[in-house]
Enzyme design. Sequence first.
Site, PDB file in Angstrom:
ATOM      1  N   LYS A  91      -7.667   9.315  64.650  1.00 21.67           N
ATOM      2  CA  LYS A  91      -8.863   9.650  63.634  1.00 21.67           C
ATOM      3  C   LYS A  91      -9.145   7.648  63.696  1.00 21.67           C
ATOM      4  CE  LYS A  91      -9.813   8.468  60.398  1.00 21.67           C
ATOM      5  NZ  LYS A  91     -11.309   8.021  59.332  1.00 21.67           N
TER       6      LYS A  91
ATOM      7  N   GLU B   8       0.845  -0.226  59.273  1.00 22.10           N
ATOM      8  CA  GLU B   8       0.505  -1.608  60.141  1.00 22.10           C
ATOM      9  C   GLU B   8       0.476  -1.982  58.935  1.00 22.10           C
ATOM     10  OE1 GLU B   8       2.425  -3.058  62.492  1.00 22.10           O
ATOM     11  OE2 GLU B   8       3.033  -1.110  63.458  1.00 22.10           O
TER      12      GLU B   8
ATOM     13  N   GLU C  96      -5.072  -9.543  49.708  1.00 24.30           N
ATOM     14  CA  GLU C  96      -5.632 -10.087  50.920  1.00 24.30           C
ATOM     15  C   GLU C  96      -7.165  -9.862  50.622  1.00 24.30           C
ATOM     16  OE1 GLU C  96      -5.507  -6.330  53.526  1.00 24.30           O
ATOM     17  OE2 GLU C  96      -5.267  -7.971  55.554  1.00 24.30           O
TER      18      GLU C  96
ATOM     19  N   CYS D 277      -5.942  -9.191  60.716  1.00 24.82           N
ATOM     20  CA  CYS D 277      -5.236  -8.987  59.760  1.00 24.82           C
ATOM     21  C   CYS D 277      -4.393  -9.581  59.863  1.00 24.82           C
ATOM     22  CB  CYS D 277      -4.238  -7.392  60.408  1.00 24.82           C
ATOM     23  SG  CYS D 277      -3.451  -7.533  61.966  1.00 24.82           S
TER      24      CYS D 277
ATOM     25  N   GLY E 179      -1.674   3.373  52.710  1.00 26.12           N
ATOM     26  CA  GLY E 179      -0.552   3.383  53.569  1.00 26.12           C
ATOM     27  C   GLY E 179       0.956   4.271  52.250  1.00 26.12           C
TER      28      GLY E 179
ATOM     29  N   GLY F  69      -4.335  -0.165  58.384  1.00 30.44           N
ATOM     30  CA  GLY F  69      -5.475  -0.267  57.449  1.00 30.44           C
ATOM     31  C   GLY F  69      -4.729  -1.101  56.030  1.00 30.44           C
ATOM     32  N   SER F  70      -4.955  -0.724  55.089  1.00 33.11           N
ATOM     33  CA  SER F  70      -4.644  -0.582  53.552  1.00 33.11           C
ATOM     34  C   SER F  70      -3.038  -0.246  53.365  1.00 33.11           C
ATOM     35  CB  SER F  70      -5.842  -1.236  53.188  1.00 33.11           C
ATOM     36  OG  SER F  70      -5.813   0.440  52.659  1.00 33.11           O
TER      37      SER F  70
END
Length: 495
Positions: free
Chosen positions: A188, A264, A398, A299, A246, A241-242
């Site tokens: 996706k 990740e 972040e 990232c 996650g 992703g974030s």
Amino acid sequence: MQQDSINTLRDQPIRPQKLLINNKSIDAVEQKTFDVISPIDGRVITSIPRGGEMDVNLAVRAARKAFESGVWSNATPSFRKQVLQRWADLIEAHALEIAVLGVRDNGTEIGMAYKAEPLSAVGTFRYFAEAIDKIYGEIAPTLNTTLGLIHREPVGVVGAIVPWNFPLMIGAWKLAPALAAGNSVVLKPSEDASLGLLKIAELAVQAGMPAGVLNIVTGLGIEAGASLALHNDVDVLVFTGSGNVGRQLLEYSAQSNLKRVYLELGGKSPNIVFADAPNLDIAAKTSTLGIFRNAGQVCVAGSRLLIEEPIYDEFLDKVCNHGASLRIGDPLNLETDVGAINSGRQLERCQGFIQRALDEGAHCLIGGQALHQESGGFYMQPTIFDRVTQNMELAREEVFGPVLAVSKFTDADEALSIANDSVYGLASAVWTSNLSLAHRMVRGIRSGLVHVNCYGGADITVPLGGVGQSGNGHDKSMHAFDKYSDLKTAWIQLS
Ligand code: NAD
């Protein structure tokens, strides 16, 4: 790469997109779609299917059927290798077209996108294709009367969910080792960057990928993404992703079939410059690009700059000068240094961070404003704050945008203490001419990647993964196979 060729490609109409399931391009079952808005000028450039649970069910069923049939999972290594190599060749042949399509979708400056997207994906597919017939099992050191064989087997159906920054690079980091190991995949893409992945999936079919082995379901995270993560027939879920998403994925796994989840996630990476850095000009230029390329939507971006006291003013001046000289604008213009912010939502998020940093007492040295609003697109000035203390949001969270937080340190102990005062641990850098100090810092910094006298550029041969809230598992290198294969022991009694 010529500007003329880019200009020819940039205005080409893009047909409404389809899902790829079982090697067929199809609409979502419920026929829903949504618009793709280009961050370059805020215009709608096409539509993509808004897939949901029923589409994910179809895709996972196709993936499972292909896996059980053995058409890929049991195919000869040379067949899998040939298909992945043909796929890489096709992506390479269409690299500029794919790069421009991706930039229209996500806004990364073309000079970077061309290398970091299609060409990086080509390298990744070739690397893992080459590895397929070079991975051996093991024989355990048992007594002569027994034989312990350790096989590596594919895990089955892999679900992959990827973000909008570098969708092809990151997508390939998942797809290449997963497919090379013999798995079937349902991927996706991000709702904010699906076009490039749909295009390369089309090329996979042309390369001879058997039906059902690679499936792409586009859609919203909360719909298509959640359905994939909750699916009981997905064996492994890999995600970039974030942190918030996650966390959610771990819950989905617990609520469903306890699928393994590899995350990740984000970072707040410290870039530490000692007074004896080999070349302050190079260090300053590289540090500036280390935060501002792709408008900070990287990232591993070096978003915390730590400068040793004796060179603080001099080095900060250099970084501010480089930052202020960057040309921000149309990402499809080869003269542009830094392209667009991915979406209006992301631009607002960055502005929120800037306002709160000012409210907390940080000092804005350059930038802070949105740019080129007349274009309808989303652009922002490179922004640098100093007097950022560890308790401020800008030192801890972040931003995922072009915002740099700068602070001062007096010795290696203090640098390590600031660097490690973070829930994240993705990347970092150290600039020094002192080899012993460099090693001490490499050992002392809590992060998955430590650059020494450089920032970025770590190639496919080395793993990338974080510690702490930057995630688990690793993309890239032969270690990536660990996520996509199971160990099976055969314990054989010899007569
Ligand atoms: P995001 O977490 O918002 O979205 C990532 C993907 O998750 C998208 O495909 C999205 O549709 C999907 N998603 C969202 N909600 C979901 C849900 N409830 N269930 C299932 N799927 C869902 O991240 P983003 O904004 O696309 O990307 C930026 C983030 O990615 C940053 O935090 C960045 O640091 C991180 N990132 C990490 C790496 C790395 O290698 N560690 C690389 C690139 C980006």
